[in-house]
Design a protein around this motif. Sequence first.
Motif: not given
Length: 414
Positions: A96-119
């Motif tokens: 169905t539309r929106g159903q998760p199919l794959y997961e790509i390693d999120p660690r680098l992108y989570r760190a980038a989001a935290n850095e942007a939040r601090a900035n």
Amino acid sequence: MKLQTKRPAAAGIAIGLALALGACGGGDSAEKGAGKGGQQPGKGTPQVGFVVVQPTDVALVTELAGRTTAFESSDVRPQVTGIIRRRFFTEGALVTRGQPLYEIDPRLYRAAANEARANLASARANQEATRILAERYRPLAEIEAISKQDYTNAVAQSRQATAAVGQTRAALETAQINLRFTTVPAPITGRIGRSLFTVGALVSATQTDPLAQIQRLDPMFVDIQQSADALLSLRRSLASGGVTPTTAQVRLKLPDGGDYGQTGTIEFSEALVDPTTGTTTLRARFPNPQGILLPGMFVRASFSQAINRRAFLVPQQGVSRNPQGNATVIIVGPGNKATEKKVTAERTQGEFWVVTEGLNPGDKIIVQGLSKLRPGQQVQPVPANTPQRVQAPPKDGEGGGGSGGGDAAQKKGG
């Protein structure tokens, strides 16, 4: 005297035999004369069966080749670069539309989001400080305790800090979006194919191959190819009158020759002609609840694009072709004479030829007894399928009037 008496008696017997033989001979000649003057069996006026034709509404049914196409088709593609950590679906399953199919390693992108939040937090703090400084400089500048340039610089720094907050907020949103892209969802609802990448594979947003493909198979499209000549002929018929457009209900024949149970409708016709094939594409839509139709199947589509209001339905046995290939029929003409007519019959419909030109309402088309019939020949017309009267042959000793006359003559002569 006795000799004279016997001679006349012998002469009388001879005359009687001659009369008897003459009577027999007369009977035979009478039979022959009757045979010459009368009609021999099978050589008289032929009896033919006819049908009376009247104009009727006939759908212009067209059968064309087509190919099935998925109603919706979408490639599953990564939006970020990384290593596939998990796969959440079973190949060939319905997703169905929106159903998760794959997961790509999120660690680098989570760190980038935290850095942007601090900035963003830092930018907001600087914005607050510069705003307060500008507000303090305002009354001092009015009493000329500080120079107006210092106040102007403080206001500019406050505005720059506000702009920096907007920039860092956008950077945070981008980082959060990239973080969400590490979970690859299904773009549409449909049946997913095989996975082209396994767990541990490196994928990127710029790669050409998709991770998988999803196709929606219910309903299903069928793309039908129609020649430009046939389309132009149809439009001329519609413009000339007598032919009216109709809502096309389409039926399909599957590759194995079987009939697809569901009917479809024409969705649209492309407004261009393929220069390589000289055809235009008609697209029909079919329900496919059982998944019988699969993308890429070759099928035969039959449908009606218009209705001819002045066509005649003639049984196929009543239409023949002359040496030039023209369609002809034989009708019962004036004086019950067989008359040949040239007609236009370009297609069949069931057991009938669809005749569009050459006939008049009420024409009697001969459909039975055509095997030895010639144009101009006298016929005995009867409605088609009329039972024929078959007489039994005469029994032995009956109908021999000549022989009976000979016997009577012999008896008489005797």
